[in-house]
Write a protein that holds these residues in place. Structure first.
Motif, PDB file in Angstrom:
ATOM      1  N   VAL A 142       2.627  10.111   1.601  1.00  0.00           N
ATOM      2  CA  VAL A 142       1.519  10.970   1.171  1.00  0.00           C
ATOM      3  C   VAL A 142       0.949  10.513  -0.164  1.00  0.00           C
ATOM      4  O   VAL A 142      -0.274  10.427  -0.334  1.00  0.00           O
ATOM      5  CB  VAL A 142       1.965  12.451   1.114  1.00  0.00           C
ATOM      6  N   LYS A 143       1.804  10.188  -1.117  1.00  0.00           N
ATOM      7  CA  LYS A 143       1.315   9.768  -2.442  1.00  0.00           C
ATOM      8  C   LYS A 143       0.465   8.509  -2.330  1.00  0.00           C
ATOM      9  O   LYS A 143      -0.568   8.389  -2.987  1.00  0.00           O
ATOM     10  CB  LYS A 143       2.485   9.543  -3.399  1.00  0.00           C
ATOM     11  N   GLU A 144       0.900   7.584  -1.503  1.00  0.00           N
ATOM     12  CA  GLU A 144       0.130   6.354  -1.317  1.00  0.00           C
ATOM     13  C   GLU A 144      -1.218   6.650  -0.656  1.00  0.00           C
ATOM     14  O   GLU A 144      -2.242   6.123  -1.074  1.00  0.00           O
ATOM     15  CB  GLU A 144       0.922   5.365  -0.458  1.00  0.00           C
ATOM     16  N   SER A 145      -1.226   7.503   0.356  1.00  0.00           N
ATOM     17  CA  SER A 145      -2.477   7.850   1.035  1.00  0.00           C
ATOM     18  C   SER A 145      -3.453   8.541   0.091  1.00  0.00           C
ATOM     19  O   SER A 145      -4.645   8.241   0.092  1.00  0.00           O
ATOM     20  CB  SER A 145      -2.195   8.743   2.249  1.00  0.00           C
ATOM     21  N   VAL A 146      -2.952   9.462  -0.720  1.00  0.00           N
ATOM     22  CA  VAL A 146      -3.798  10.146  -1.695  1.00  0.00           C
ATOM     23  C   VAL A 146      -4.365   9.133  -2.695  1.00  0.00           C
ATOM     24  O   VAL A 146      -5.556   9.161  -3.021  1.00  0.00           O
ATOM     25  CB  VAL A 146      -3.023  11.268  -2.418  1.00  0.00           C
TER      26      VAL A 146
END
Length: 112
Positions: free
Chosen positions: A17-21
């Motif tokens: 999720v952090k990478e996608s954000v």
């Protein structure tokens, strides 16, 4: 097919999720529009191929159907990523997106 498509898409988006954000936030700084267009075209081609293999023939343009599915998936993934707590909403939004896609594909098939 719709279930497999949506599940694979959301698993890819939500695996980190952090990478996608972070990718969403910097996309405008690194020519993200061009990258989105290229990956979107590849995805559209793959979805059109998947639709061509369906047992029920379609009554609408497969590329348009693929674009509608892509838009729905992108909208839900963006909503999840911007929610601050995507893991809390993932299962319910995934189920609703699958329901939406199945109903839409049914409406676009020769059966309806």
């Amino acid at each position: 097919m719709a279930t497999a498509l949506i599940t694979a898409f959301l698993e890819a988006k939500m695996s980190d999720v952090k990478e996608s954000v972070a990718l969403y936030s910097v996309s405008s700084d690194v020519d993200g529009t061009k990258i989105l267009q290229q990956t979107g075209a590849r995805s559209n081609k793959a979805i059109v191929g998947m639709l061509a293999a369906a047992s029920e023939p379609l009554t609408r343009d497969p590329q348009l159907i693929a674009s509608m599915l892509q838009g729905a998936m992108a909208g839900i993934s963006r909503r999840l990523l911007e929610s601050g707590a995507p893991e809390k909403q993932l299962d319910s939004l995934k189920k609703e997106l699958i329901f939406f896609a199945c109903a839409y594909l049914e409406a676009c098939s020769a059966r309806s």
